[in-house]
Design a protein around this motif. Sequence first.
Motif, PDB file in Angstrom:
ATOM      1  N   GLY A 288       0.864  -1.166   0.000  1.00 16.61           N
ATOM      2  CA  GLY A 288       0.000   0.000   0.000  1.00 16.61           C
ATOM      3  C   GLY A 288       0.904   1.221   0.000  1.00 16.61           C
ATOM      4  O   GLY A 288       1.796   1.344  -0.835  1.00 16.61           O
ATOM      5  N   GLU A 289       0.734   2.095   0.965  1.00 15.17           N
ATOM      6  CA  GLU A 289       1.596   3.275   1.069  1.00 15.17           C
ATOM      7  C   GLU A 289       2.488   3.205   2.307  1.00 15.17           C
ATOM      8  O   GLU A 289       3.133   4.184   2.659  1.00 15.17           O
ATOM      9  N   GLN A 290       2.536   2.055   2.955  1.00 15.72           N
ATOM     10  CA  GLN A 290       3.297   1.905   4.195  1.00 15.72           C
ATOM     11  C   GLN A 290       4.634   1.209   3.944  1.00 15.72           C
ATOM     12  O   GLN A 290       4.720   0.244   3.183  1.00 15.72           O
ATOM     13  N   TYR A 291       5.675   1.733   4.616  1.00 14.29           N
ATOM     14  CA  TYR A 291       7.031   1.196   4.470  1.00 14.29           C
ATOM     15  C   TYR A 291       7.321   0.161   5.558  1.00 14.29           C
ATOM     16  O   TYR A 291       6.929   0.331   6.723  1.00 14.29           O
ATOM     17  N   GLY A 292       8.062  -0.883   5.152  1.00 17.66           N
ATOM     18  CA  GLY A 292       8.539  -1.882   6.093  1.00 17.66           C
ATOM     19  C   GLY A 292       9.825  -2.496   5.577  1.00 17.66           C
ATOM     20  O   GLY A 292      10.399  -2.034   4.578  1.00 17.66           O
ATOM     21  N   PRO A 304       5.240  -3.138   8.014  1.00  8.24           N
ATOM     22  CA  PRO A 304       4.962  -1.973   7.163  1.00  8.24           C
ATOM     23  C   PRO A 304       3.938  -1.041   7.806  1.00  8.24           C
ATOM     24  O   PRO A 304       2.732  -1.187   7.593  1.00  8.24           O
ATOM     25  N   LYS A 305       4.460  -0.078   8.581  1.00  7.67           N
ATOM     26  CA  LYS A 305       3.560   0.839   9.289  1.00  7.67           C
ATOM     27  C   LYS A 305       4.098   2.273   9.299  1.00  7.67           C
ATOM     28  O   LYS A 305       3.578   3.118  10.041  1.00  7.67           O
ATOM     29  N   TYR A 306       5.109   2.510   8.478  1.00 14.83           N
ATOM     30  CA  TYR A 306       5.730   3.833   8.455  1.00 14.83           C
ATOM     31  C   TYR A 306       5.443   4.562   7.148  1.00 14.83           C
ATOM     32  O   TYR A 306       5.228   3.937   6.102  1.00 14.83           O
ATOM     33  N   GLN A 307       5.437   5.885   7.229  1.00 21.37           N
ATOM     34  CA  GLN A 307       5.261   6.701   6.019  1.00 21.37           C
ATOM     35  C   GLN A 307       6.548   6.777   5.205  1.00 21.37           C
ATOM     36  O   GLN A 307       6.527   7.104   4.024  1.00 21.37           O
ATOM     37  N   TYR A 308       7.670   6.498   5.861  1.00 18.42           N
ATOM     38  CA  TYR A 308       8.981   6.497   5.203  1.00 18.42           C
ATOM     39  C   TYR A 308       9.902   5.641   6.057  1.00 18.42           C
ATOM     40  O   TYR A 308       9.773   5.579   7.281  1.00 18.42           O
ATOM     41  N   LEU A 309      10.847   4.971   5.389  1.00 16.85           N
ATOM     42  CA  LEU A 309      11.804   4.144   6.114  1.00 16.85           C
ATOM     43  C   LEU A 309      13.052   3.969   5.257  1.00 16.85           C
ATOM     44  O   LEU A 309      12.958   3.637   4.067  1.00 16.85           O
ATOM     45  N   LYS A 310      14.216   4.221   5.847  1.00 17.79           N
ATOM     46  CA  LYS A 310      15.473   3.982   5.150  1.00 17.79           C
ATOM     47  C   LYS A 310      16.585   3.711   6.155  1.00 17.79           C
ATOM     48  O   LYS A 310      16.716   4.431   7.149  1.00 17.79           O
TER      49      LYS A 310
END
Length: 502
Positions: A288-292, A304-310
Amino acid sequence: MSRGRRFEPEGQLNYQKVVAVILAIVVIIMFIFIIGNVIKQRKEQNKEYEYFVIYSADKWGVINQKGEEIITPSYREMIVIPNKTKDVFICTFDINEETGEYKTKAINSKNEAIFTKYEQVEAIDNIDKNNNIWYEQNILKVKQNGKYGLIDLTGVELLPCEYEEITALSGCENSILIKKDNKVGLVNDKGSILIDVIYKEIMQLGDTYKEGYIVVTEEGKYGAVSTTKKQLLENKYEEIKPIYMANHYVVKEENKLKIVNSSGETVLSEGFDDVKSESSRGIVFTRGEQYGEMNLSGEITIEPKYQYLKEEREGTYIAKQNDKYGIIDTEQNEKIPFEYKGITYNERANIYIAEGEDYKTSIIDSQFNVALTGILSELNTQKDYIKMRVEDEYKYYNFKCEEKPNTEILKDNTLYLSKKEGKYGYTNKKGEVIVDYIYDDATEQNEYGYAAVKKDGLWGSINSEGLEVIEPKYNLESSLKIDFIGKWHLGQDLNMNYYCTK
């Protein structure tokens, strides 16, 4: 008969010898003087200058680092200086706004035309990830008989004029696209062929040219090639994403995104909608639009529960939640709370730079301690220091966030900014006052020996001896950076990087 006594005039000067000695000394002094002049002239001839574009009275010219005019402002279009240490300046003229046609020429510091056998001489522009324009420093694009080639800054031909088009690979240094018979290849800044001219398109694979390139055939099939022309991945895919993962690649095949190894074998194909970056444990993905994050076996390691992840350092992630940024570890523990407008990591300094409200910046060390807070003025990775404005004062720190005096950080300076009773002045390294405390604001001396000073809301400059070069008369409140070379101040458009006097 007695023998006559010999008379010896004891203590009497031999004038001929004295004159000879004096003449010899004079000759030696003259010889030393002549040699000194020769050495001085050679030093002047061999002295390295740096050059800068200037703008005055709607015309463009060039100055050196002393602020001396090298090319009087006389050109209607901006002059381009590909390498500021070389006196090669590119001028554009006779622009036809309707057809888009124009003429160019290269000149040197004597305003002499150079490389005149070519119809056109141009710098090769590129753009970085922040949309700042920069130029290839060692090469120029030249045109002859309607075709393009490459020369170096001394005029030596690196690539013959036989190509339809030559451009930089956007965002990637030392990677020049060449086009012939409607196909593209790639060369470096020495003119060496990295990729043969056989492809429809060439793109960057990783963050640098060292990681290889994505190549697309005329049939629209994607593959990967190294800088040594080695085929890293067969040209058979519908897409390859520009994510470098060592021996793994993010590809699209039969309209499905997946991870393959260098043999083309599928490693991972389920559990994600998109792949955003690689990580030490696998990949950062979106659902979806969630980062994990998941490993290459498909096991979810960060939900996957973040708006951005790096992942910026191994085991440390910059993440975004509720429109705020923070830092988490592999167990999703908050190392830095989600309260910042943005966070970046500087690998050289090994610090995090967190942007807060009211332009305040927090410097976070590798142990996740907020070590400094203020307005970040400069992070210098060449001299390893941080300059911040804290409580209306400029302070200097090393990369351990230890405060240091400016005399220790700026070792080559002749003047050092000092503040007393709300006013700014300058001292020497011994702390002796060289410039009285008369200015409302000021900057440290720059690498060319000049400092900017502010009085009654206006800016001017002083030289390395503390003497005013130009009295404060410029309103520079809209400028993001205040800097002077002689009487010339840095223009407001930093992307153009020019100096002016208005």
